[in-house]
Design an enzyme around this catalytic site. Sequence first.
Site, mmCIF file in Angstrom:
data_model
loop_
_atom_site.group_PDB
_atom_site.id
_atom_site.type_symbol
_atom_site.label_atom_id
_atom_site.label_comp_id
_atom_site.label_asym_id
_atom_site.label_seq_id
_atom_site.Cartn_x
_atom_site.Cartn_y
_atom_site.Cartn_z
ATOM 1 N N LYS A 95 -10.311 -7.992 6.693
ATOM 2 C CA LYS A 95 -8.699 -7.399 7.184
ATOM 3 C C LYS A 95 -8.629 -8.201 8.452
ATOM 4 O O LYS A 95 -9.880 -7.634 9.259
ATOM 5 C CB LYS A 95 -8.672 -5.056 6.401
ATOM 6 C CG LYS A 95 -7.666 -5.238 7.737
ATOM 7 C CD LYS A 95 -7.755 -3.778 7.997
ATOM 8 C CE LYS A 95 -6.549 -3.254 9.307
ATOM 9 N NZ LYS A 95 -6.294 -1.951 9.105
ATOM 10 N N GLY A 156 -1.665 4.125 14.319
ATOM 11 C CA GLY A 156 -1.981 5.670 13.922
ATOM 12 C C GLY A 156 -0.500 6.436 14.411
ATOM 13 O O GLY A 156 -0.395 7.233 15.315
ATOM 14 N N ALA A 183 -0.772 0.682 7.898
ATOM 15 C CA ALA A 183 -0.915 1.184 9.380
ATOM 16 C C ALA A 183 0.859 1.828 9.748
ATOM 17 O O ALA A 183 1.563 1.559 9.096
ATOM 18 C CB ALA A 183 -0.820 -0.141 10.158
ATOM 19 N N GLY A 184 0.164 2.874 10.177
ATOM 20 C CA GLY A 184 1.807 3.329 10.462
ATOM 21 C C GLY A 184 2.487 4.586 9.600
ATOM 22 O O GLY A 184 2.659 5.757 10.317
ATOM 23 N N ASN A 205 -5.650 5.560 7.269
ATOM 24 C CA ASN A 205 -6.654 5.970 8.343
ATOM 25 C C ASN A 205 -6.219 7.144 8.610
ATOM 26 O O ASN A 205 -6.161 8.423 8.362
ATOM 27 C CB ASN A 205 -7.699 4.954 9.371
ATOM 28 C CG ASN A 205 -8.185 5.757 9.277
ATOM 29 O OD1 ASN A 205 -9.804 4.735 10.084
ATOM 30 N ND2 ASN A 205 -8.697 6.868 9.853
ATOM 31 N N THR A 206 -5.539 7.664 10.124
ATOM 32 C CA THR A 206 -5.714 8.632 11.048
ATOM 33 C C THR A 206 -4.136 9.248 10.064
ATOM 34 O O THR A 206 -4.821 11.404 10.768
ATOM 35 C CB THR A 206 -4.971 7.813 11.820
ATOM 36 O OG1 THR A 206 -4.989 6.237 12.925
ATOM 37 C CG2 THR A 206 -4.351 9.298 13.147
#
Lengths: 256, 65
Positions: A95, A156, A183-184, A205-206
């Site tokens: 990645k 994040g 992301a986001g 993830n977050t």
Amino acid sequence: MDFYGVALRSRLLLGTALYPSPAILADAVRAADCDIVTVSLRRESGRLREGQDFWGLIRDLGVRVLPNTAGCHSVKEAVTTAQMAREVFGTPWIKLEVIGDADTLQPDVFGLVEAAKILSAEGFEVFPYTTADLGVADRLLEAGCRVLMPWGAPIGTGLGLNDVYALRSLRARFPDVPLVVDAGIGKPSHAAAAMELGYDAVLLNTAVAKAGDPVAMAGAFARAIEAGRAGYLAGPIEPRDMAAPSTPVLGRASLA
Amino acid sequence: MKLIVNGSPLEVEAETLAGALAALDYGDAVVATAVNGAFVPAASRAARSLSEGDRIEIVAPRQGG
């Protein structure tokens, strides 16, 4: 769905950072029922060996790993990190992140294309963390990328899909390239929306790791992604401005 | 000799990268290495000689997004 010839069942790629504990991380990965988790490389002390336990935990989960080059701000750093990751994790997958801005963690798309070119020539299978820009996407494909991972919003933030038009354009322009929103993402509805746009998968993830109950949230995302995909395949109706009655008008009783 | 290991100056008695890893107790730990910003594959560590002031990075798997 396949990435670089590897057939995958789950359309959720899950990050392994920021969980309250290793046990919760492991339970979240199981609840997500995912095939791929992302990992990174960080400095290891010969005395503490913190990375060894983590690696043991991931191996026990029996999932594929997608190592990242998170935190790299230059092509050289990203390429060297990828080379180290290939050896440690035993995979050509990377990645690729080349960060261009410290506040937004926006990709440096020029460095990204350059690094993708170098790594593809060295036999890597590159998953570039990119913007939804069509021109950049073209260059990344020319560089050898066979998967693209445009951001939904900055890493994040949990803002969801910041530029739906751009994501939709990318999907329409590259119908045959596996596309992953990376992301986001903040909520399961954001992930479902990405899937309804026809995206192949979502990487997050977050949103799971920092949720009140990460394991429950991992399950929620898995179901949202399945539902979004099923909805996309089922052919959503076109939106319209004027109302259209769903109940038949013909046969309505005259009661005025 | 004096080396910079993961950003910290250290006195290490070793002539090669493999020797430095042994001296620093890495044993059989799963790590990847770089010297002065360039990747050194595991198979090349024994042959990679070190010089005073070399910057060594030793990394291992860690949580990532």
